[in-house]
Design a protein around this motif. Structure first.
Motif, PDB file in Angstrom:
ATOM      1  N   PRO A 121     -38.627 -29.388  -3.261  1.00 40.27           N
ATOM      2  CA  PRO A 121     -37.761 -28.982  -4.483  1.00 40.27           C
ATOM      3  C   PRO A 121     -36.666 -29.574  -4.453  1.00 40.27           C
ATOM      4  O   PRO A 121     -35.753 -29.794  -5.453  1.00 40.27           O
ATOM      5  N   THR A 122     -35.739 -29.263  -3.498  1.00 41.47           N
ATOM      6  CA  THR A 122     -34.221 -29.826  -3.243  1.00 41.47           C
ATOM      7  C   THR A 122     -33.945 -31.261  -3.458  1.00 41.47           C
ATOM      8  O   THR A 122     -33.139 -31.723  -3.674  1.00 41.47           O
TER       9      THR A 122
ATOM     10  N   THR B 290     -39.167 -37.811   4.019  1.00 43.73           N
ATOM     11  CA  THR B 290     -39.507 -36.714   4.890  1.00 43.73           C
ATOM     12  C   THR B 290     -38.364 -36.064   5.717  1.00 43.73           C
ATOM     13  O   THR B 290     -38.106 -34.861   5.823  1.00 43.73           O
ATOM     14  N   CYS B 291     -37.877 -37.048   6.380  1.00 39.91           N
ATOM     15  CA  CYS B 291     -36.812 -36.578   7.508  1.00 39.91           C
ATOM     16  C   CYS B 291     -35.452 -37.019   6.784  1.00 39.91           C
ATOM     17  O   CYS B 291     -34.365 -36.297   7.159  1.00 39.91           O
ATOM     18  N   TRP B 292     -35.182 -38.022   5.997  1.00 43.13           N
ATOM     19  CA  TRP B 292     -34.124 -38.230   5.366  1.00 43.13           C
ATOM     20  C   TRP B 292     -34.290 -39.004   4.001  1.00 43.13           C
ATOM     21  O   TRP B 292     -35.506 -39.631   3.903  1.00 43.13           O
ATOM     22  N   PRO B 293     -33.409 -38.925   3.134  1.00 40.88           N
ATOM     23  CA  PRO B 293     -33.503 -39.712   1.868  1.00 40.88           C
ATOM     24  C   PRO B 293     -33.675 -41.049   2.075  1.00 40.88           C
ATOM     25  O   PRO B 293     -32.982 -41.452   3.091  1.00 40.88           O
ATOM     26  N   THR B 294     -34.377 -41.906   1.371  1.00 45.07           N
ATOM     27  CA  THR B 294     -34.749 -43.222   1.687  1.00 45.07           C
ATOM     28  C   THR B 294     -33.324 -44.199   1.523  1.00 45.07           C
ATOM     29  O   THR B 294     -32.917 -45.106   2.336  1.00 45.07           O
TER      30      THR B 294
ATOM     31  N   PHE C   6     -32.142 -34.541   6.634  1.00 44.04           N
ATOM     32  CA  PHE C   6     -32.408 -33.294   5.910  1.00 44.04           C
ATOM     33  C   PHE C   6     -32.000 -32.095   6.896  1.00 44.04           C
ATOM     34  O   PHE C   6     -32.546 -32.334   8.164  1.00 44.04           O
ATOM     35  N   THR C   7     -31.593 -31.087   6.405  1.00 45.74           N
ATOM     36  CA  THR C   7     -31.069 -29.880   7.330  1.00 45.74           C
ATOM     37  C   THR C   7     -32.220 -29.287   7.904  1.00 45.74           C
ATOM     38  O   THR C   7     -32.012 -28.536   9.002  1.00 45.74           O
ATOM     39  N   ASP C   8     -33.500 -29.137   7.570  1.00 43.97           N
ATOM     40  CA  ASP C   8     -34.341 -28.690   8.403  1.00 43.97           C
ATOM     41  C   ASP C   8     -35.104 -29.475   9.502  1.00 43.97           C
ATOM     42  O   ASP C   8     -36.004 -28.999  10.247  1.00 43.97           O
TER      43      ASP C   8
ATOM     44  N   LEU D  14     -39.907 -28.090   6.120  1.00 48.89           N
ATOM     45  CA  LEU D  14     -40.447 -27.976   7.352  1.00 48.89           C
ATOM     46  C   LEU D  14     -40.765 -26.658   7.972  1.00 48.89           C
ATOM     47  O   LEU D  14     -41.345 -26.435   8.645  1.00 48.89           O
ATOM     48  N   GLY D  15     -39.908 -25.582   7.387  1.00 50.47           N
ATOM     49  CA  GLY D  15     -40.161 -24.407   7.916  1.00 50.47           C
ATOM     50  C   GLY D  15     -41.786 -23.942   7.430  1.00 50.47           C
ATOM     51  O   GLY D  15     -42.616 -23.260   8.333  1.00 50.47           O
ATOM     52  N   GLU D  16     -41.922 -23.970   6.128  1.00 50.23           N
ATOM     53  CA  GLU D  16     -43.442 -23.785   5.608  1.00 50.23           C
ATOM     54  C   GLU D  16     -44.313 -24.658   6.362  1.00 50.23           C
ATOM     55  O   GLU D  16     -45.512 -24.184   6.514  1.00 50.23           O
ATOM     56  N   ALA D  17     -44.126 -25.815   6.500  1.00 50.81           N
ATOM     57  CA  ALA D  17     -45.038 -26.644   7.256  1.00 50.81           C
ATOM     58  C   ALA D  17     -45.440 -26.183   8.694  1.00 50.81           C
ATOM     59  O   ALA D  17     -46.600 -26.174   9.060  1.00 50.81           O
TER      60      ALA D  17
END
Length: 285
Positions: free
Chosen positions: A220-221, A27-31, A123-125, A248-251
């Motif tokens: 999706p990315t 969610t915040c970074w790849p595992t 992640f960038t967002d 996260l913008g859509e969230a």
């Protein structure tokens, strides 16, 4: 966005949403990148503490010991640090080595510190979205089944007012306690909490079971395929309780809509512990 919280974990105001919590891995970074880096950082420490085990290559495949211990010791199955300590002790014994409790604790602390260096992998967002949420007055927390400690990374520490791990709660996120603990930490009712995460079984259903709302994040990315059994757990569509977002913008847009509307609860008591104890029905089960 206009939160009902004070952005610092205090008593919330009268808004429909007071606290936003984030899952961490995926969610915040790849595992895997932070975990792989931690494994590389731990190699010389483990080689020194467990030379025979290291030379045999056994430490490269701790996963088997983890899986066996989860079956044998279900009471610690949620606690990654305890599982890691038990796995290291088992492997050491199998190779004629003995780790003291002090050594096990020191290796555990070293791993958590290394594994928690996640800021470079965000992640960038994430940073921008969290900054906007906090500026809007929301309390922002983390709920994770992993063992990353957001306070140990200079980039992630300022993002969160609190963090709840499975070890703290005594269970995984699919259960109610992590979310109820988060609401307590935020100083709000659980019905004023919105959780954002990528897992249907843990994030989405865990939040809904205790009367929190949830945004299911499907990036999706950075797609992480969901097993058919996981997808089958998807609850009926109910825009008042949960929604799906690609970022996260859509969230944030979903949360803005929820915050502007009255709480969807049929009772001010909400489907928290008292609601469940009374045997009242909830709309997703």
């Amino acid at each position: 966005l206009g939160g009902g919280g004070d952005g610092g974990g205090g008593e919330s105001g009268g808004g429909s949403v007071a606290c936003i919590t984030f899952d961490l891995d995926e969610t915040c970074w790849p595992t895997m990148p932070p975990i792989d880096a931690a494994r590389r950082a731990m190699e010389p420490l483990l080689a020194e503490a467990m030379p025979r085990s290291h030379e045999s290559g056994a430490l490269a495949s701790l996963g088997g010991a983890f899986r066996a211990l989860r079956e044998e010791r279900p009471l610690i199955a949620h606690d990654m640090l305890e599982l890691r300590a038990a796995a290291l002790s088992r492997v050491a014994e199998e190779h004629g080595e003995a780790l003291s409790s002090q050594q096990v604790a020191a290796l555990g602390e070293a791993f958590i510190t290394a594994r928690s260096q996640t800021g470079d992998h965000l992640f960038t967002d994430v940073a921008g979205t969290v900054a906007r949420l906090r500026a809007a007055g929301y309390v922002v927390g983390a709920i994770t089944d992993g063992n990353a400690d957001v306070a140990r990374d200079a980039l992630t520490a300022p993002l969160f007012d609190f963090a709840i791990t499975a070890a703290d709660a005594g269970c995984h996120k699919g259960s109610m306690p992590p979310f109820l603990m988060a609401a307590q930490a935020a100083g709000c009712h659980v019905s004023q909490l919105v959780h954002i995460g990528d897992s249907i079984s843990k994030d989405l259903l865990g939040a809904l079971r205790c009367g929190a709302r949830c945004v299911l994040l499907t990036r999706p990315t950075h797609p992480l395929p969901r097993a058919d059994a996981e997808v089958a757990l998807t609850p009926p569509a109910d825009g008042a309780w949960w929604g799906e977002a690609a970022g996260l913008g859509e969230a944030s847009s979903l949360i803005e809509g929820w915050d502007a509307a009255p709480s969807p609860l049929a009772s001010p008591e909400g489907p928290g512990t008292a609601w469940v104890a009374a045997g009242k029905p909830v709309p997703w089960e």
